[in-house]
Design an enzyme around this catalytic site. Structure first.
Site, PDB file in Angstrom:
ATOM      1  N   ASP A  99      16.404   2.757   2.617  1.00 11.42           N
ATOM      2  CA  ASP A  99      15.131   2.351   2.005  1.00 11.42           C
ATOM      3  C   ASP A  99      15.360   1.654   0.663  1.00 11.42           C
ATOM      4  O   ASP A  99      14.800   0.592   0.402  1.00 11.42           O
ATOM      5  CB  ASP A  99      14.220   3.573   1.782  1.00 11.42           C
ATOM      6  N   ALA A 132      10.480   1.505  -2.949  1.00  8.16           N
ATOM      7  CA  ALA A 132      10.015   0.268  -3.607  1.00  8.16           C
ATOM      8  C   ALA A 132       9.578   0.578  -5.036  1.00  8.16           C
ATOM      9  O   ALA A 132       9.896  -0.169  -5.970  1.00  8.16           O
ATOM     10  CB  ALA A 132       8.862  -0.346  -2.815  1.00  8.16           C
ATOM     11  N   PRO A 178       0.827  -1.210   0.000  1.00 14.54           N
ATOM     12  CA  PRO A 178       0.000   0.000   0.000  1.00 14.54           C
ATOM     13  C   PRO A 178       0.859   1.258   0.000  1.00 14.54           C
ATOM     14  O   PRO A 178       1.979   1.257   0.511  1.00 14.54           O
ATOM     15  CB  PRO A 178      -0.816  -0.112   1.294  1.00 14.54           C
TER      16      PRO A 178
END
Ligand code: MEV
Length: 314
Positions: A144, A103, A93
């Site tokens: 990340d 991502a 999500p």
């Protein structure tokens, strides 16, 4: 058409501190962003169909376009002369704090590489996604995009002197259930990172002590994960949340959800990612505890993601 994926992540220890060279631990979650890329006639057109991404996608639109331009430049492609349709989806999500931007950057970079028949290693994809992350985080640590590229449970230490970062895959006996609770507030990571840097400069002694403690927590967290001592991991996560409160990156909604999760029996809970909204993370080993904590958060009107840490493949 080119296709690619990138893992979502959650940070167990060290968000914000990692930007300044303190080690941190992140884990991929078992959800990913997927991208499809197709050469097009005109412009760079993004269709974002990620779940829960509506407000997120709108608020991040400009940063997303900048990130794609940065990515193309890093791939030696001219953003002004490149036209492509990009579709984004997948089961990650678009919550702030879950590494959704990294991502998606990894997914897009992989899909571009496939569409344009470029052979790129994971290390190169990671470097390209790091360039893209600058659009979202200003001065990102790289944690990340590293988690988004490689997956698994990772130990990350940024090299502040331009050399390579320290990246190690950690192993955990088995994946562990967690709950991610979303405050629903779309946070601006760039502003949060810049705020910490500014306060650190203004309060050097206080911040030096907090940063030393953050390093200690990362080291203890690594040991506890290695020993699969989940009670200890949870306690250290609680302490980590306290440090994040001290550097003023938590907010009332995050504190509220963290407290709620602890009251429901979570082994530990903390905010995760950039803060100022976004997500919190609760360590909830076993399906029953995970469900109990997730339902309690949902009953208060917040969205949750039931997932696991320590998963290597989506
Ligand atoms: C965001 O997920 C993590 C931060 O530490 C920024 C970064 O490391 O790039 C806040």
């Amino acid at each position: 058409m080119g296709r690619g994926s990138g893992f979502g992540k959650t940070i167990l220890f060290g968000e914000h501190f990692v930007v300044h060279g303190v080690p941190g631990i992140a884990s991929a979650v078992d959800s990913a962003a997927d991208a499809h890329v197709k050469k097009a006639a005109k412009g760079i057109n993004v269709t974002d169909e990620r779940t829960g991404a509506k407000g997120y996608a709108e608020k991040k639109k400009l940063q997303q376009l900048e990130s794609i331009e940065r990515m193309l430049t890093a791939m030696n492609m001219d953003p002004q002369k490149t036209s492509m349709d990009i579709w984004l989806g997948g089961n990650l999500p678009g919550f702030s704090g879950l590494g959704a931007s990294a991502a998606s950057s990894v997914a897009i970079a992989r899909a571009i590489a496939e569409e344009y028949e470029l052979v790129l290693s994971d290390e190169q994809i990671n470097d390209i996604a790091y360039e893209a992350e600058k659009a979202y985080a200003g001065n990102p640590s790289g944690i990340d995009n590293t988690a988004a590229t490689f997956g698994g449970l990772i130990w990350f230490k940024k090299n502040l002197n331009k050399g390579s970062n320290e990246i190690e895959q950690l192993s955990i006996r088995e994946p562990v259930e967690i709950v991610i609770g979303n405050t629903g507030i779309v946070a601006n990571t760039k502003a949060m990172v810049a705020g910490v840097a500014q306060r650190k400069e203004q309060n050097p002694e206080e911040y030096a002590a907090i940063f030393r403690y953050a390093e200690e927590l990362a080291n203890k967290g690594r040991k506890a994960l290695d020993e699969f001592d989940l009670k200890q991991v949870g306690n250290l996560m609680n302490e980590s949340h306290q440090l994040l409160q001290q550097i003023e990156v938590s907010c009332n909604e995050l504190d509220y959800l963290v407290e709620l999760a602890r009251k429901q029996g979570a082994f530990g809970a903390k905010m995760t990612g950039g803060g100022g909204g976004g997500c919190m993370l609760a360590l909830t080993p076993g399906k029953d505890l995970q469900e109990k904590v997730a339902l309690a958060i949902e009953n208060e009107g917040f969205e949750v993601l039931r997932t696991k840490i320590g998963v290597r493949k989506v």
